[in-house]
Design a protein around this motif. Structure first.
Motif, short mmCIF file in Angstrom:
data_model
loop_
_atom_site.label_atom_id
_atom_site.label_comp_id
_atom_site.label_asym_id
_atom_site.label_seq_id
_atom_site.Cartn_x
_atom_site.Cartn_y
_atom_site.Cartn_z
N ILE A 180 46.18 -65.90 4.26
CA ILE A 180 46.90 -64.84 3.55
C ILE A 180 45.93 -63.73 3.14
O ILE A 180 44.86 -64.00 2.58
CB ILE A 180 47.61 -65.41 2.30
CG1 ILE A 180 48.55 -66.55 2.71
CG2 ILE A 180 48.38 -64.32 1.59
CD1 ILE A 180 49.65 -66.15 3.63
N LEU A 181 46.30 -62.50 3.44
CA LEU A 181 45.46 -61.35 3.07
C LEU A 181 45.65 -61.02 1.59
O LEU A 181 46.71 -61.24 1.01
CB LEU A 181 45.82 -60.14 3.93
CG LEU A 181 45.70 -60.30 5.45
CD1 LEU A 181 46.11 -59.02 6.16
CD2 LEU A 181 44.29 -60.71 5.84
N THR A 182 44.62 -60.47 1.00
CA THR A 182 44.65 -60.11 -0.42
C THR A 182 45.39 -58.79 -0.61
O THR A 182 45.07 -57.79 0.04
CB THR A 182 43.23 -60.00 -0.99
OG1 THR A 182 42.55 -61.24 -0.80
CG2 THR A 182 43.27 -59.66 -2.47
N ILE A 183 46.39 -58.82 -1.50
CA ILE A 183 47.13 -57.61 -1.85
C ILE A 183 46.88 -57.30 -3.32
O ILE A 183 47.11 -58.14 -4.19
CB ILE A 183 48.65 -57.77 -1.60
CG1 ILE A 183 48.91 -58.08 -0.12
CG2 ILE A 183 49.40 -56.52 -2.03
CD1 ILE A 183 50.38 -58.27 0.20
N GLN A 243 54.31 -46.44 -6.13
CA GLN A 243 53.36 -47.48 -6.52
C GLN A 243 52.65 -47.95 -5.26
O GLN A 243 53.30 -48.32 -4.27
CB GLN A 243 54.08 -48.65 -7.20
CG GLN A 243 53.17 -49.82 -7.54
CD GLN A 243 52.12 -49.46 -8.57
OE1 GLN A 243 52.45 -49.05 -9.68
NE2 GLN A 243 50.86 -49.59 -8.21
N TYR A 244 51.32 -47.96 -5.30
CA TYR A 244 50.53 -48.31 -4.12
C TYR A 244 50.00 -49.73 -4.23
O TYR A 244 49.67 -50.21 -5.32
CB TYR A 244 49.36 -47.34 -3.94
CG TYR A 244 49.79 -45.93 -3.57
CD1 TYR A 244 50.03 -45.59 -2.24
CD2 TYR A 244 49.96 -44.96 -4.55
CE1 TYR A 244 50.42 -44.30 -1.90
CE2 TYR A 244 50.36 -43.67 -4.22
CZ TYR A 244 50.59 -43.35 -2.89
OH TYR A 244 50.99 -42.08 -2.56
N PHE A 245 49.92 -50.39 -3.06
CA PHE A 245 49.34 -51.73 -2.94
C PHE A 245 48.27 -51.69 -1.86
O PHE A 245 48.51 -51.20 -0.75
CB PHE A 245 50.41 -52.77 -2.56
CG PHE A 245 51.46 -52.97 -3.62
CD1 PHE A 245 51.34 -53.99 -4.54
CD2 PHE A 245 52.56 -52.13 -3.69
CE1 PHE A 245 52.31 -54.19 -5.51
CE2 PHE A 245 53.53 -52.31 -4.65
CZ PHE A 245 53.41 -53.35 -5.57
N LYS A 246 47.10 -52.22 -2.20
CA LYS A 246 45.98 -52.22 -1.26
C LYS A 246 45.92 -53.56 -0.54
O LYS A 246 45.92 -54.62 -1.17
CB LYS A 246 44.66 -51.97 -2.01
CG LYS A 246 43.43 -51.92 -1.11
CD LYS A 246 42.18 -51.72 -1.95
CE LYS A 246 40.93 -51.72 -1.07
NZ LYS A 246 39.70 -51.57 -1.88
N VAL A 247 45.89 -53.52 0.79
CA VAL A 247 45.82 -54.72 1.62
C VAL A 247 44.43 -54.79 2.25
O VAL A 247 44.03 -53.88 3.01
CB VAL A 247 46.89 -54.71 2.72
CG1 VAL A 247 46.82 -55.99 3.55
CG2 VAL A 247 48.28 -54.56 2.10
N VAL A 266 53.69 -60.95 0.49
CA VAL A 266 52.55 -61.58 1.15
C VAL A 266 52.26 -60.85 2.44
O VAL A 266 53.16 -60.26 3.06
CB VAL A 266 52.79 -63.09 1.43
CG1 VAL A 266 52.91 -63.87 0.13
CG2 VAL A 266 54.03 -63.29 2.29
N ALA A 267 51.00 -60.89 2.86
CA ALA A 267 50.57 -60.25 4.11
C ALA A 267 49.65 -61.19 4.86
O ALA A 267 48.84 -61.90 4.25
CB ALA A 267 49.86 -58.93 3.82
N PHE A 268 49.79 -61.20 6.17
CA PHE A 268 48.94 -62.03 7.03
C PHE A 268 48.89 -61.39 8.40
O PHE A 268 49.77 -60.59 8.78
CB PHE A 268 49.46 -63.47 7.12
CG PHE A 268 50.90 -63.57 7.50
CD1 PHE A 268 51.29 -63.60 8.84
CD2 PHE A 268 51.89 -63.64 6.53
CE1 PHE A 268 52.62 -63.68 9.19
CE2 PHE A 268 53.23 -63.72 6.88
CZ PHE A 268 53.60 -63.74 8.22
N THR A 269 47.86 -61.72 9.16
CA THR A 269 47.72 -61.18 10.51
C THR A 269 48.55 -62.02 11.48
O THR A 269 48.84 -63.19 11.23
CB THR A 269 46.25 -61.16 10.95
OG1 THR A 269 45.74 -62.50 10.93
CG2 THR A 269 45.43 -60.28 10.04
#
Length: 473
Positions: free
Chosen positions: A86-89, A101-105, A76-79
Motif C-alpha cells: 500500500i502506498l502512503t497517502i 483538499q490535496y492528498f500526496k501519494v 488507499v493506493a497501490f501499484t
C-alpha cells in the motif's frame, strides 16, 4: 487609498505564499474511473497512468472538493504490479482560500524522465446517494440520484480519460452530456475525453432504481470484556439505525403491509438485518428500549452463527430503531498464549460483519482482565481517538485496563481484525477467589467477635450492686 492598496497587496501575497504549489513533475497519460453505486457505500476505483516529466519524481497529488471530504470513508493506493504494498497517502494542510483538499501519494521508487507507473486508487464514499423523489407510497420502489464530476478533478493535465458508472439495475434517466455517452447493460459510460485541463468540472447525474438497503448506523458502540476467571469473552453492541430512503406520503398502514408480504415485497422498507457471529457464540440476546424482542432468531452451523434481527416495525424513510445485542464466546476462541513473547494475544474483528451499511460514529471499548500489564494494541488502520483508563466492576480491587477507540465514517472496508497483547501474572487469576474468601472469613470473624461481646448495661449494674452489698455485709 494607498494604505488600502498596500493591505490588499500584502493579503494577496500571503495567500499566494501559503497556498500549496503543486509541482509540475508529472502528467497523467491515461485515467479510468469506475463507480459502483449499487449499495449505500459508493466505491470509486481510479486507474491512473502517471508519467514523469523529470528524473527523480517520487510523488504526485490527488485533489478533492472540500465539501466531499466528510463523505470519504477510506482511501488507499497501490501499484498495479504490487497490490499488497500500500502506498502512503498524506492529507495536506487545508487551505482557507481554496475549495480543494490535496492528498500526496508517495511512489515506491523515483521515476526517470519519460517513465510511467500505473497507480490504483480506491475510495469509499458514504451518504452521497440522495433519495428521489423525496416522498413515495408504501409499496413504491426506491429510486436514488447519484451526481459526480464526470472529469477527474486533477491538478495535472490528463491526456485521456473515461468514466464508467456501474448501476446494475433499472436506469430512469442520466445526463447525456458531455458526449460521447452510452448506456449498455444498465451501466453508463462517459468518454473517452482527451486533453483535460487541471480543475475541469462537469457534473453529471443518474437517476436509477435502488434495490439494496439505503440505511446507516448513526451510532454503534461495541464493548468487549475479556474474563480469564469466567473463561469467556463478552460482546455487546448498542446500535441506532436510520433509514435514508424516501419518506412515506401517507401514514403507515400495518394491515396493508402484512397483506403485501404474501404477494409482493416492499422494496423501500427494511424488515430485518442479519449479523454473522462466531460459530461457538452462545447466550445471544437482542433487546430494545421496551425489552426482549421475541421475533429475533439465530441459526448455527460449524462455521458461523447467524443472528437475524427483526425490529418491532419495518423501517421506512426517515425512521429510526434503537436496540442492543450481544453474545458470549469461549475464551480460547479469541485469546491464545504466545510462549515466544510470553504474553496472551487477544484477537477479534473490530466491527460486526454487516455489509454495505456505513456508520456515522463508531466506538470500540475493550475491557481486559484485572491485573493485565504490558498492554500493546495492534490496529490495521488508525482511529480518530484512543483513550486508556481503568474500569471497576464486581469484586475488583486494582481495576481492569480499558482501551477506548473512536472513529467516524466507518464502512465495511474497516471490517478487519485487531490484536491486543498483554501479560497476566498467575496470582491475578486467583485474586478474586482470595478476595471472596477473605471477605467471607472477615464476616465469620466479625460474627464470632460480635457474639462474644456483652455490652448489656443491665448486667453491669446487677454485678455492681452484688459486689457493693457483699462488701457491706
Amino acid at each position: 487609498m494607498q494604505l488600502k492598496f498596500i493591505s490588499l497587496f500584502i493579503a494577496l501575497f500571503l495567500s499566494v505564499v501559503n497556498a500549496l504549489e503543486v509541482p509540475d513533475n508529472v502528467f497523467i497519460n491515461n485515467l479510468h474511473r469506475q463507480f459502483e453505486v449499487n449499495s449505500s457505500v459508493v466505491r470509486e476505483n481510479i486507474a491512473i497512468s502517471v508519467k514523469s516529466k523529470e528524473d527523480g519524481a517520487n510523488f504526485f497529488y490527488l485533489a478533492y472538493k472540500k465539501d466531499l471530504i466528510p463523505n470519504i470513508s477510506t482511501m488507499v493506493a497501490f501499484t498495479k504490479v504490487d497490490k499488497e504494498n500500500i502506498l502512503t497517502i498524506t492529507q495536506e494542510k487545508e487551505e482557507e482560500d481554496s475549495d480543494l483538499q490535496y492528498f500526496k501519494v508517495d511512489l515506491e521508487e523515483p521515476l526517470k524522465i519519460g517513465e510511467r507507473v500505473i497507480v490504483n486508487v480506491e475510495v469509499s464514499y458514504v451518504k452521497i446517494l440522495k433519495p428521489y423523489p423525496k416522498y413515495i407510497n408504501q409499496n413504491d420502489d426506491q429510486y436514488v440520484l447519484f451526481s459526480s464530476n464526470v472529469y477527474y478533478l486533477s491538478p495535472y493535465t490528463i491526456t485521456k480519460q473515461k468514466t464508467t458508472i456501474k448501476i446494475g439495475d433499472t436506469i430512469k434517466s442520466y445526463s447525456q452530456e458531455p458526449a460521447p455517452v452510452k448506456e449498455d447493460d444498465n451501466d453508463v459510460y462517459y468518454g473517452p475525453y482527451e486533453n483535460i485541463a487541471p480543475g475541469t468540472e462537469k457534473i453529471v447525474s443518474i437517476h436509477y432504481k435502488f434495490k439494496d438497503r439505503l440505511i446507516h448506523f448513526e451510532k454503534l458502540d461495541r464493548t468487549i470484556e475479556v474474563s480469564h476467571w469466567g473463561h469467556t469473552v463478552n460482546f455487546k453492541e448498542d446500535l441506532i439505525v436510520h433509514h435514508d430512503g424516501s419518506q412515506l406520503k401517507n401514514n403507515f398502514n400495518r394491515i396493508a403491509f402484512q397483506k403485501s408480504q404474501f404477494y409482493t415485497e416492499t422494496p423501500s422498507s427494511v424488515k430485518d438485518m442479519i449479523f454473522v457471529l462466531p460459530p461457538r457464540a452462545h447466550d445471544i440476546f437482542f433487546v430494545d428500549t421496551i425489552g426482549n424482542v421475541s421475533t429475533s432468531a439465530f441459526h448455527k452451523d460449524d462455521t458461523r452463527t447467524l443472528l437475524q434481527v427483526l425490529p418491532r416495525y419495518p423501517l421506512f424513510g426517515g425512521w429510526k430503531y434503537t436496540w442492543s445485542q450481544g453474545y458470549n464466546n469461549p475464551l480460547d476462541g479469541n485469546v491464545k498464549y504466545n510462549p515466544k513473547i510470553k504474553k496472551f494475544v487477544f484477537q477479534a474483528p473490530i466491527v460486526l460483519s454487516l455489509k454495505h451499511i456505513p456508520i456515522d460514529h463508531f466506538k470500540l471499548t475493550v475491557v481486559l482482565p484485572e491485573g493485565a500489564r504490558n498492554v500493546d494494541i495492534h490496529l490495521p488502520y488508525s482511529f480518530d481517538s484512543e483513550e486508556r483508563k481503568m474500569t471497576y466492576s464486581y469484586l475488583d480491587t486494582t481495576g481492569r485496563p480499558t482501551i477506548v477507540l473512536e472513529k467516524d465514517n466507518v464502512c465495511d472496508d474497516h471490517f478487519q481484525y485487531f490484536q491486543i497483547s498483554y501479560s497476566l501474572p498467575f496470582y491475578f487469576t486467583v485474586q478474586k477467589p482470595l478476595v471472596v474468601s477473605l471477605f467471607i472469613f472477615s464476616l465469620f470473624l466479625i460474627s464470632m467477635i460480635w457474639t462474644r461481646l456483652d455490652l448489656s448495661i443491665v448486667k453491669v449494674i446487677i454485678v455492681f450492686f452484688f459486689y457493693h452489698y457483699k462488701n457491706i455485709y
